[in-house]
Design an enzyme around this catalytic site. Structure first.
Site, PDB file in Angstrom:
ATOM      1  N   ALA A  63     -30.730  54.986-107.091  1.00 22.92           N
ATOM      2  CA  ALA A  63     -29.569  54.669-107.302  1.00 22.92           C
ATOM      3  C   ALA A  63     -29.696  54.842-109.599  1.00 22.92           C
ATOM      4  O   ALA A  63     -30.451  54.839-109.737  1.00 22.92           O
ATOM      5  CB  ALA A  63     -29.386  52.688-107.162  1.00 22.92           C
ATOM      6  N   GLY A 108     -32.851  55.192-103.590  1.00 27.35           N
ATOM      7  CA  GLY A 108     -31.364  55.508-103.157  1.00 27.35           C
ATOM      8  C   GLY A 108     -31.082  57.198-103.126  1.00 27.35           C
ATOM      9  O   GLY A 108     -30.519  57.740-102.326  1.00 27.35           O
ATOM     10  N   GLU A 111     -33.460  57.170 -99.228  1.00 29.80           N
ATOM     11  CA  GLU A 111     -32.137  56.686 -98.464  1.00 29.80           C
ATOM     12  C   GLU A 111     -31.044  57.893 -98.829  1.00 29.80           C
ATOM     13  O   GLU A 111     -30.843  58.298 -97.122  1.00 29.80           O
ATOM     14  CB  GLU A 111     -31.412  56.188 -98.992  1.00 29.80           C
ATOM     15  CG  GLU A 111     -32.927  54.621 -99.267  1.00 29.80           C
ATOM     16  CD  GLU A 111     -31.998  53.372 -99.274  1.00 29.80           C
ATOM     17  OE1 GLU A 111     -31.590  53.538-100.811  1.00 29.80           O
ATOM     18  OE2 GLU A 111     -31.777  52.615 -99.259  1.00 29.80           O
ATOM     19  N   GLU A 131     -37.765  50.365-104.794  1.00 29.42           N
ATOM     20  CA  GLU A 131     -37.133  48.975-105.484  1.00 29.42           C
ATOM     21  C   GLU A 131     -37.794  48.025-104.853  1.00 29.42           C
ATOM     22  O   GLU A 131     -37.375  47.196-106.752  1.00 29.42           O
ATOM     23  CB  GLU A 131     -36.421  48.725-104.097  1.00 29.42           C
ATOM     24  CG  GLU A 131     -34.872  50.212-104.231  1.00 29.42           C
ATOM     25  CD  GLU A 131     -35.594  51.285-103.143  1.00 29.42           C
ATOM     26  OE1 GLU A 131     -36.398  51.054-103.012  1.00 29.42           O
ATOM     27  OE2 GLU A 131     -35.047  52.043-103.066  1.00 29.42           O
TER      28      GLU A 131
HETATM   29  N1  DAK Z   1     -30.987  56.095-112.631  1.00 26.75           N
HETATM   30  C1  DAK Z   1     -30.853  56.418-114.519  1.00 26.75           C
HETATM   31  N2  DAK Z   1     -31.206  57.141-115.059  1.00 26.75           N
HETATM   32  C2  DAK Z   1     -32.551  57.700-114.758  1.00 26.75           C
HETATM   33  C3  DAK Z   1     -33.304  57.389-113.375  1.00 26.75           C
HETATM   34  C4  DAK Z   1     -32.270  56.585-112.378  1.00 26.75           C
HETATM   35  N3  DAK Z   1     -32.747  56.236-111.303  1.00 26.75           N
HETATM   36  N4  DAK Z   1     -33.912  57.850-112.979  1.00 26.75           N
HETATM   37  C5  DAK Z   1     -34.387  59.102-114.043  1.00 26.75           C
HETATM   38  N5  DAK Z   1     -33.381  58.491-115.288  1.00 26.75           N
HETATM   39  C6  DAK Z   1     -33.041  59.436-116.302  1.00 26.75           C
HETATM   40  C7  DAK Z   1     -33.874  58.870-117.673  1.00 26.75           C
HETATM   41  O1  DAK Z   1     -33.931  57.395-117.969  1.00 26.75           O
HETATM   42  C8  DAK Z   1     -34.480  59.647-118.160  1.00 26.75           C
HETATM   43  O2  DAK Z   1     -33.091  59.712-119.514  1.00 26.75           O
HETATM   44  P1  DAK Z   1     -33.007  60.277-121.284  1.00 26.75           P
HETATM   45  O3  DAK Z   1     -34.157  58.919-121.611  1.00 26.75           O
HETATM   46  O4  DAK Z   1     -33.757  61.484-121.239  1.00 26.75           O
HETATM   47  O5  DAK Z   1     -31.695  58.814-121.286  1.00 26.75           O
HETATM   48  C9  DAK Z   1     -33.454  60.892-117.612  1.00 26.75           C
HETATM   49  O6  DAK Z   1     -33.409  60.533-116.660  1.00 26.75           O
HETATM   50  C10 DAK Z   1     -34.951  61.936-117.125  1.00 26.75           C
HETATM   51  O7  DAK Z   1     -36.045  60.677-116.938  1.00 26.75           O
HETATM   52  P2  DAK Z   1     -37.095  60.647-117.485  1.00 26.75           P
HETATM   53  O8  DAK Z   1     -37.497  61.310-118.592  1.00 26.75           O
HETATM   54  O9  DAK Z   1     -37.687  59.165-116.695  1.00 26.75           O
HETATM   55  O10 DAK Z   1     -38.346  62.275-116.417  1.00 26.75           O
HETATM   56  P3  DAK Z   1     -39.695  61.700-116.284  1.00 26.75           P
HETATM   57  O11 DAK Z   1     -39.866  62.872-115.574  1.00 26.75           O
HETATM   58  O12 DAK Z   1     -40.383  61.374-117.148  1.00 26.75           O
HETATM   59  O13 DAK Z   1     -39.952  60.647-115.381  1.00 26.75           O
HETATM   60  C11 DAK Z   1     -38.934  60.021-112.705  1.00 26.75           C
HETATM   61  C12 DAK Z   1     -39.482  60.533-113.528  1.00 26.75           C
HETATM   62  C13 DAK Z   1     -38.782  59.776-111.617  1.00 26.75           C
HETATM   63  C14 DAK Z   1     -40.695  59.173-112.679  1.00 26.75           C
HETATM   64  C15 DAK Z   1     -38.921  58.698-113.707  1.00 26.75           C
HETATM   65  O14 DAK Z   1     -37.545  59.308-113.641  1.00 26.75           O
HETATM   66  C16 DAK Z   1     -38.169  57.385-113.014  1.00 26.75           C
HETATM   67  O15 DAK Z   1     -39.268  56.552-112.685  1.00 26.75           O
HETATM   68  N6  DAK Z   1     -37.835  57.370-112.789  1.00 26.75           N
HETATM   69  C17 DAK Z   1     -36.157  56.449-112.062  1.00 26.75           C
HETATM   70  C18 DAK Z   1     -37.155  56.252-110.052  1.00 26.75           C
HETATM   71  C19 DAK Z   1     -36.498  54.758-109.780  1.00 26.75           C
HETATM   72  O16 DAK Z   1     -37.387  54.017-109.331  1.00 26.75           O
HETATM   73  N7  DAK Z   1     -35.869  55.039-108.726  1.00 26.75           N
HETATM   74  C20 DAK Z   1     -35.016  54.246-108.092  1.00 26.75           C
HETATM   75  C21 DAK Z   1     -34.048  53.311-108.876  1.00 26.75           C
HETATM   76  S1  DAK Z   1     -33.422  51.979-107.217  1.00 26.75           S
HETATM   77  C22 DAK Z   1     -27.966  48.965-103.633  1.00 26.75           C
HETATM   78  C23 DAK Z   1     -28.476  49.749-103.186  1.00 26.75           C
HETATM   79  C24 DAK Z   1     -29.092  50.518-103.605  1.00 26.75           C
HETATM   80  C25 DAK Z   1     -29.901  50.510-104.451  1.00 26.75           C
HETATM   81  C26 DAK Z   1     -29.299  49.415-104.978  1.00 26.75           C
HETATM   82  C27 DAK Z   1     -28.660  48.346-105.136  1.00 26.75           C
HETATM   83  N8  DAK Z   1     -26.842  48.158-103.520  1.00 26.75           N
HETATM   84  C28 DAK Z   1     -26.543  47.788-101.978  1.00 26.75           C
HETATM   85  C29 DAK Z   1     -26.561  46.878-104.235  1.00 26.75           C
HETATM   86  C30 DAK Z   1     -31.371  51.954-104.657  1.00 26.75           C
HETATM   87  C31 DAK Z   1     -31.472  51.673-105.756  1.00 26.75           C
HETATM   88  C32 DAK Z   1     -32.572  52.275-106.253  1.00 26.75           C
HETATM   89  O17 DAK Z   1     -32.809  53.243-105.587  1.00 26.75           O
END
Ligand code: DAK
Length: 258
Positions: A63, A108, A111, A131
């Site tokens: 997400a 997400g 998922e 998450e």
């Molecule tokens: N959201 C927004 N931006 C993201 C992102 C994300 N999930 N993942 C990466 N980006 C962005 C980074 O901020 C960065 O942007 P800039 O700084 O260049 O502007 C760009 O993408 C490149 O990412 P990185 O520089 O971080 O790239 P790396 O290779 O260094 O690292 C990484 C890759 C995948 C390890 C890292 O980006 C990372 O940890 N990303 C987050 C992964 C994460 O935690 N994903 C889970 C998100 S939680 C809901 C239902 C579902 C959900 C929520 C609510 N409800 C029913 C209400 C689901 C929640 C989730 O999915």
């Protein structure tokens, strides 16, 4: 469309999530495009199978954390509703959907891969449910679909540890069906989709529905549902022709989808 690329290769539609600057994170607008695109494909008889993949180094990194972080409860509800509609459009698409997981499939993104029927991975793929590390639970079906796919113990390890697993671990636990070199992944996914697309369309759709019934209803109902879907195929010319060809030891005529 701003965030999706749609390409048709004969009977196969390739949908590419194209927001690489944010690792294809699911912002609201992207979720809406997914819902619209899959909704339209559901009505398109020419599409027999779909491949879903991501542009750049991610499948979907989850997400959109940037969008999510400031949500009020009302906004979170609206996002959840939009997500649920998008995921339902993917999962209940009548045609089979193959996820070609090219890179990160986190939160997400994992998922979304689970909402697809079949998952193939690049060696670069990483799967995870991070998450709980962000103070939330998986919200797009991960707590339900992941244990069904790989068993409760392994799902709980992924969900509770928030640690990602690599493509070979994903293969070992049955989260993906095969692992390919990055440059081969899309072609392999399209080839599988083409194989599916050559089979009888009504039977393929009915078989997909039959498998999905299992997750949704009690066993008795599933058996009845399978029977109804099975019976429905007997109203098609394709079933008649394919069975006749088998009995007559000849190749069936091309399937007509009716
Ligand atoms: N959201 C927004 N931006 C993201 C992102 C994300 N999930 N993942 C990466 N980006 C962005 C980074 O901020 C960065 O942007 P800039 O700084 O260049 O502007 C760009 O993408 C490149 O990412 P990185 O520089 O971080 O790239 P790396 O290779 O260094 O690292 C990484 C890759 C995948 C390890 C890292 O980006 C990372 O940890 N990303 C987050 C992964 C994460 O935690 N994903 C889970 C998100 S939680 C809901 C239902 C579902 C959900 C929520 C609510 N409800 C029913 C209400 C689901 C929640 C989730 O999915």
């Amino acid at each position: 469309m701003e965030y999706l690329l749609l390409e048709t290769r004969g009977p196969v539609a390739v949908v590419t999530i194209n927001r690489p600057q944010a690792l294809n994170a699911l912002c609201s607008a992207l979720l809406e495009e997914l819902r619209e695109t899959f909704g339209a494909m559901a009505r398109d008889e020419a599409v027999r199978a779909v491949v879903l993949t991501g542009a750049g180094k991610a499948f979907v990194a989850g997400a959109d954390i940037a969008e999510m972080r400031g949500f009020t409860p009302e906004e979170a509800n609206a996002y959840a509703a939009r997500g649920a509609q998008a995921f339902a459009a993917v999962e209940t698409l009548p045609q089979p959907v193959i996820a070609a997981v090219n890179g990160y499939a986190l939160g997400g993104g994992c998922e979304l891969a689970l909402a697809c029927d079949i998952r193939l991975a690049s060696e670069k793929a990483r799967f995870g449910q991070p998450e709980v590390g962000l103070g939330i639970t998986p919200g797009f079906g991960g707590t339900q679909r992941l244990p069904r796919a790989i068993g409760a113990g392994r799902a709980l390890e992924m969900i509770l540890s928030a640690r990602p697993i690599d493509a070979h671990q994903a293969l070992a636990v049955g989260l993906v069906n095969a692992v390919y070199a990055p440059e081969a992944l899309l072609e392999e996914a399209v080839r599988l989709a083409e194989t599916i697309a050559r089979n009888a369309p009504v039977a393929v759709r009915a078989a997909k529905r039959a498998v999905h019934l299992h997750a949704r209803r009690a066993l008795d109902e599933d058996i009845a549902g399978e029977g109804r879907l099975f019976a429905q195929c007997f109203a098609t010319e394709d079933q008649k022709e394919a069975m006749a060809a088998f009995v007559e030891k000849r190749t069936p005529a091309p399937f007509q989808g009716r």
